[in-house]
Design a protein around this motif. Structure first.
Motif, PDB file in Angstrom:
ATOM      1  N   GLY A  87       0.673  -1.148  -0.113  1.00  0.00           N
ATOM      2  CA  GLY A  87       0.129  -0.017  -0.017  1.00  0.00           C
ATOM      3  C   GLY A  87       0.863   1.198   0.088  1.00  0.00           C
ATOM      4  N   ALA A  88       2.050   0.960   0.179  1.00  0.00           N
ATOM      5  CA  ALA A  88       3.012   2.376   0.301  1.00  0.00           C
ATOM      6  C   ALA A  88       4.501   2.003  -0.022  1.00  0.00           C
ATOM      7  CB  ALA A  88       2.880   3.077   1.748  1.00  0.00           C
ATOM      8  N   SER A  89       4.998   2.857  -0.709  1.00  0.00           N
ATOM      9  CA  SER A  89       6.607   2.599  -0.971  1.00  0.00           C
ATOM     10  C   SER A  89       7.312   2.899   0.523  1.00  0.00           C
ATOM     11  CB  SER A  89       7.100   3.355  -2.054  1.00  0.00           C
ATOM     12  OG  SER A  89       8.372   3.311  -2.167  1.00  0.00           O
ATOM     13  N   TYR A  90       8.024   2.146   0.991  1.00  0.00           N
ATOM     14  CA  TYR A  90       8.834   2.303   2.261  1.00  0.00           C
ATOM     15  C   TYR A  90      10.223   2.384   1.999  1.00  0.00           C
ATOM     16  CZ  TYR A  90      10.254   1.469   6.961  1.00  0.00           C
ATOM     17  OH  TYR A  90      10.773   1.541   8.387  1.00  0.00           O
ATOM     18  N   THR A  91      11.113   3.596   2.483  1.00  0.00           N
ATOM     19  CA  THR A  91      12.494   3.397   2.327  1.00  0.00           C
ATOM     20  C   THR A  91      12.783   3.550   3.910  1.00  0.00           C
ATOM     21  OG1 THR A  91      12.487   4.324   0.012  1.00  0.00           O
ATOM     22  CG2 THR A  91      14.362   4.552   1.201  1.00  0.00           C
ATOM     23  N   VAL A  92      13.801   2.900   4.356  1.00  0.00           N
ATOM     24  CA  VAL A  92      14.255   3.156   5.697  1.00  0.00           C
ATOM     25  C   VAL A  92      15.994   3.139   5.861  1.00  0.00           C
ATOM     26  CG1 VAL A  92      14.325   0.595   6.220  1.00  0.00           C
ATOM     27  CG2 VAL A  92      14.393   2.492   8.058  1.00  0.00           C
ATOM     28  N   ILE A  93      16.385   4.187   6.283  1.00  0.00           N
ATOM     29  CA  ILE A  93      17.887   4.009   6.405  1.00  0.00           C
ATOM     30  C   ILE A  93      18.269   3.864   8.135  1.00  0.00           C
ATOM     31  CG2 ILE A  93      20.045   5.493   6.514  1.00  0.00           C
ATOM     32  CD1 ILE A  93      18.447   7.241   4.231  1.00  0.00           C
ATOM     33  N   LEU A  94      18.838   2.734   8.318  1.00  0.00           N
ATOM     34  CA  LEU A  94      19.186   2.388   9.542  1.00  0.00           C
ATOM     35  C   LEU A  94      20.867   2.758   9.940  1.00  0.00           C
ATOM     36  CD1 LEU A  94      17.706  -1.272   9.678  1.00  0.00           C
ATOM     37  CD2 LEU A  94      16.691   1.003  10.608  1.00  0.00           C
ATOM     38  N   TRP A  95      21.172   2.969  11.045  1.00  0.00           N
ATOM     39  CA  TRP A  95      22.502   3.226  11.429  1.00  0.00           C
ATOM     40  C   TRP A  95      23.010   2.048  11.815  1.00  0.00           C
ATOM     41  CZ3 TRP A  95      24.824   5.307  16.572  1.00  0.00           C
ATOM     42  CH2 TRP A  95      26.323   5.504  16.477  1.00  0.00           C
ATOM     43  N   GLU A  96      24.309   1.635  11.307  1.00  0.00           N
ATOM     44  CA  GLU A  96      25.061   0.518  11.698  1.00  0.00           C
ATOM     45  C   GLU A  96      24.821   0.058  13.014  1.00  0.00           C
ATOM     46  OE1 GLU A  96      29.000  -1.856  10.757  1.00  0.00           O
ATOM     47  OE2 GLU A  96      28.632  -0.106   9.994  1.00  0.00           O
ATOM     48  N   ALA A  97      24.987   0.872  13.891  1.00  0.00           N
ATOM     49  CA  ALA A  97      24.864   0.677  15.504  1.00  0.00           C
ATOM     50  C   ALA A  97      23.503  -0.450  15.657  1.00  0.00           C
ATOM     51  CB  ALA A  97      24.943   1.772  16.258  1.00  0.00           C
ATOM     52  N   VAL A  98      22.348  -0.034  15.182  1.00  0.00           N
ATOM     53  CA  VAL A  98      21.023  -0.600  15.396  1.00  0.00           C
ATOM     54  C   VAL A  98      21.103  -2.102  15.012  1.00  0.00           C
ATOM     55  CG1 VAL A  98      18.769  -0.677  14.428  1.00  0.00           C
ATOM     56  CG2 VAL A  98      19.951   1.554  14.756  1.00  0.00           C
ATOM     57  N   LEU A  99      22.157  -2.399  14.217  1.00  0.00           N
ATOM     58  CA  LEU A  99      22.341  -3.796  13.714  1.00  0.00           C
ATOM     59  C   LEU A  99      23.254  -4.539  14.495  1.00  0.00           C
ATOM     60  CD1 LEU A  99      21.917  -2.756   9.996  1.00  0.00           C
ATOM     61  CD2 LEU A  99      20.219  -3.657  11.238  1.00  0.00           C
ATOM     62  N   ALA A 100      24.399  -3.763  14.643  1.00  0.00           N
ATOM     63  CA  ALA A 100      25.527  -4.340  15.381  1.00  0.00           C
ATOM     64  C   ALA A 100      25.689  -4.627  16.874  1.00  0.00           C
ATOM     65  CB  ALA A 100      26.761  -3.589  14.957  1.00  0.00           C
ATOM     66  N   HIS A 101      24.632  -3.795  17.478  1.00  0.00           N
ATOM     67  CA  HIS A 101      24.691  -3.822  18.798  1.00  0.00           C
ATOM     68  C   HIS A 101      23.237  -3.911  19.155  1.00  0.00           C
ATOM     69  CE1 HIS A 101      28.854  -2.178  18.780  1.00  0.00           C
ATOM     70  NE2 HIS A 101      28.424  -1.093  18.214  1.00  0.00           N
ATOM     71  N   PRO A 102      23.107  -5.281  19.742  1.00  0.00           N
ATOM     72  CA  PRO A 102      21.510  -5.660  20.148  1.00  0.00           C
ATOM     73  C   PRO A 102      21.085  -4.821  21.235  1.00  0.00           C
ATOM     74  CG  PRO A 102      23.013  -7.476  19.626  1.00  0.00           C
ATOM     75  CD  PRO A 102      23.987  -6.194  19.699  1.00  0.00           C
ATOM     76  N   LEU A 103      20.008  -4.435  21.239  1.00  0.00           N
ATOM     77  CA  LEU A 103      19.010  -3.762  22.450  1.00  0.00           C
ATOM     78  C   LEU A 103      18.240  -5.027  23.165  1.00  0.00           C
ATOM     79  CD1 LEU A 103      17.816  -0.427  20.561  1.00  0.00           C
ATOM     80  CD2 LEU A 103      19.855  -0.935  22.372  1.00  0.00           C
ATOM     81  N   VAL A 104      18.266  -5.913  22.619  1.00  0.00           N
ATOM     82  CA  VAL A 104      17.412  -6.967  23.051  1.00  0.00           C
ATOM     83  C   VAL A 104      18.117  -8.494  23.170  1.00  0.00           C
ATOM     84  CG1 VAL A 104      15.392  -5.990  22.055  1.00  0.00           C
ATOM     85  CG2 VAL A 104      16.785  -7.798  20.822  1.00  0.00           C
ATOM     86  N   ARG A 105      17.731  -9.594  23.768  1.00  0.00           N
ATOM     87  CA  ARG A 105      18.206 -10.877  23.715  1.00  0.00           C
ATOM     88  C   ARG A 105      18.829 -11.031  22.411  1.00  0.00           C
ATOM     89  NH1 ARG A 105      13.459 -12.151  25.783  1.00  0.00           N
ATOM     90  NH2 ARG A 105      13.416 -14.047  24.190  1.00  0.00           N
ATOM     91  N   PRO A 106      20.074 -11.752  22.540  1.00  0.00           N
ATOM     92  CA  PRO A 106      20.675 -11.975  21.259  1.00  0.00           C
ATOM     93  C   PRO A 106      19.904 -12.977  20.234  1.00  0.00           C
ATOM     94  CG  PRO A 106      22.225 -12.392  22.939  1.00  0.00           C
ATOM     95  CD  PRO A 106      20.654 -12.180  23.656  1.00  0.00           C
ATOM     96  N   GLU A 107      19.051 -13.803  20.657  1.00  0.00           N
ATOM     97  CA  GLU A 107      18.236 -14.918  19.884  1.00  0.00           C
ATOM     98  C   GLU A 107      17.141 -13.968  19.290  1.00  0.00           C
ATOM     99  OE1 GLU A 107      17.024 -15.646  24.051  1.00  0.00           O
ATOM    100  OE2 GLU A 107      18.729 -15.205  23.057  1.00  0.00           O
ATOM    101  N   VAL A 108      16.313 -13.064  20.008  1.00  0.00           N
ATOM    102  CA  VAL A 108      15.717 -12.126  19.534  1.00  0.00           C
ATOM    103  C   VAL A 108      16.161 -11.186  18.376  1.00  0.00           C
ATOM    104  CG1 VAL A 108      13.886 -10.250  19.917  1.00  0.00           C
ATOM    105  CG2 VAL A 108      14.186 -12.292  21.391  1.00  0.00           C
ATOM    106  N   HIS A 109      17.580 -10.527  18.804  1.00  0.00           N
ATOM    107  CA  HIS A 109      17.981  -9.798  17.598  1.00  0.00           C
ATOM    108  C   HIS A 109      18.256 -10.462  16.571  1.00  0.00           C
ATOM    109  CE1 HIS A 109      20.203  -6.250  16.497  1.00  0.00           C
ATOM    110  NE2 HIS A 109      21.161  -6.847  16.189  1.00  0.00           N
ATOM    111  N   GLN A 110      18.935 -11.798  16.446  1.00  0.00           N
ATOM    112  CA  GLN A 110      19.247 -12.376  15.207  1.00  0.00           C
ATOM    113  C   GLN A 110      17.943 -12.698  14.307  1.00  0.00           C
ATOM    114  OE1 GLN A 110      21.555 -15.961  16.309  1.00  0.00           O
ATOM    115  NE2 GLN A 110      22.732 -14.509  17.662  1.00  0.00           N
ATOM    116  N   GLU A 111      16.736 -13.103  14.959  1.00  0.00           N
ATOM    117  CA  GLU A 111      15.520 -13.309  14.211  1.00  0.00           C
ATOM    118  C   GLU A 111      15.155 -12.080  13.566  1.00  0.00           C
ATOM    119  OE1 GLU A 111      11.321 -14.954  15.640  1.00  0.00           O
ATOM    120  OE2 GLU A 111      12.317 -13.413  16.696  1.00  0.00           O
ATOM    121  N   GLN A 112      15.449 -10.944  14.269  1.00  0.00           N
ATOM    122  CA  GLN A 112      15.084  -9.800  13.779  1.00  0.00           C
ATOM    123  C   GLN A 112      15.695  -9.302  12.681  1.00  0.00           C
ATOM    124  OE1 GLN A 112      12.336  -6.865  14.862  1.00  0.00           O
ATOM    125  NE2 GLN A 112      12.920  -6.963  12.741  1.00  0.00           N
ATOM    126  N   LEU A 113      17.199  -9.430  12.555  1.00  0.00           N
ATOM    127  CA  LEU A 113      17.957  -9.287  11.105  1.00  0.00           C
ATOM    128  C   LEU A 113      17.231 -10.069  10.255  1.00  0.00           C
ATOM    129  CD1 LEU A 113      21.336  -8.806  12.967  1.00  0.00           C
ATOM    130  CD2 LEU A 113      19.713  -7.246  12.473  1.00  0.00           C
TER     131      LEU A 113
END
Length: 211
Positions: A87-113
């Motif tokens: 329904g929409a065109s979605y473009t997102v820019i993520l800082w690398e820290a969002v991906l490299a430094h988990p804010l949640v449990r490791p297994e949750v973060h890996q599933e998220q990636l």
């Protein structure tokens, strides 16, 4: 908000659990044809898995009852239908820290990636990563969302979250400033293919560290 509203609806079922400003944000998102987001802190709500959403909603600075956490997570996941249905065109820019430094449990973060990589394959979704090598540019602006409501991707509203809620800007000078900010960030970010490659590399490293 009223001039952009075409089909308000599903989120009103959860109105008792939503701040009015958050409901306005969802209305803008639901009406948008183009959504752009810069996120230097966490994986955006439009890309979050249920487990990641539960972790970040429950881990906020204010106590929330379990039933309200469940409702807010349900709303967050329902928002994703806009992207899933094209329904929409979605473009997102993520800082690398969002991906490299988990804010949640490791297994949750890996599933998220893994989920980010999967969603990034959709034709209406573009995911780019602003690498650490971009330096201070990552601090250029806090997280923001811009919305367009017509066939052309002209920015018509900008939303920003803060401790007091969500602020929406619609003044011409404000819109021009944030449109320019997004262009600067996008120019410095890795291309989509290179971004996916970086995410896969981070995922491999996280798995190796966990083993």
């Amino acid at each position: 908000m009223a001039k952009h509203s075409k089909n308000r609806g599903w989120w009103l079922e959860h109105a008792e659990h939503l701040r009015p400003d958050y409901a306005d944000h969802i209305a803008l998102e639901d009406d948008a044809t183009y959504i752009r987001e810069w996120q230097p802190v966490m994986v955006p709500g439009l890309l979050q898995t249920q487990a990641y959403a539960e972790a970040v909603v429950a881990g906020g600075p204010h106590y929330l009852a379990p039933e309200r956490i469940a409702e807010l997570v349900k709303v967050r996941l329902a928002r994703q239908a806009k992207i899933e249905e094209g329904g929409a065109s979605y473009t997102v820019i993520l800082w690398e820290a969002v991906l490299a430094h988990p804010l949640v449990r490791p297994e949750v973060h890996q599933e998220q990636l893994l989920a980010v990589l999967e969603v990034a394959q959709r034709k209406n979704v573009t995911v780019q990563v602003l690498p650490f090598s971009a330096g201070v540019l990552a601090g250029y602006s806090s997280a923001f969302y811009s919305f367009s409501f017509d066939e052309e991707p002209t920015v018509e509203a900008v939303a920003m979250d803060n401790l007091r809620g969500t602020s929406v800007l619609e003044g011409a000078e404000d819109l021009a400033a944030y449109a320019n900010a997004y262009d600067v960030l996008r120019s410095a970010a890795l291309a989509p293919d290179a971004s996916a490659q970086l995410i896969r590399g981070i995922l491999r490293s996280l798995k190796e560290d966990a083993s």
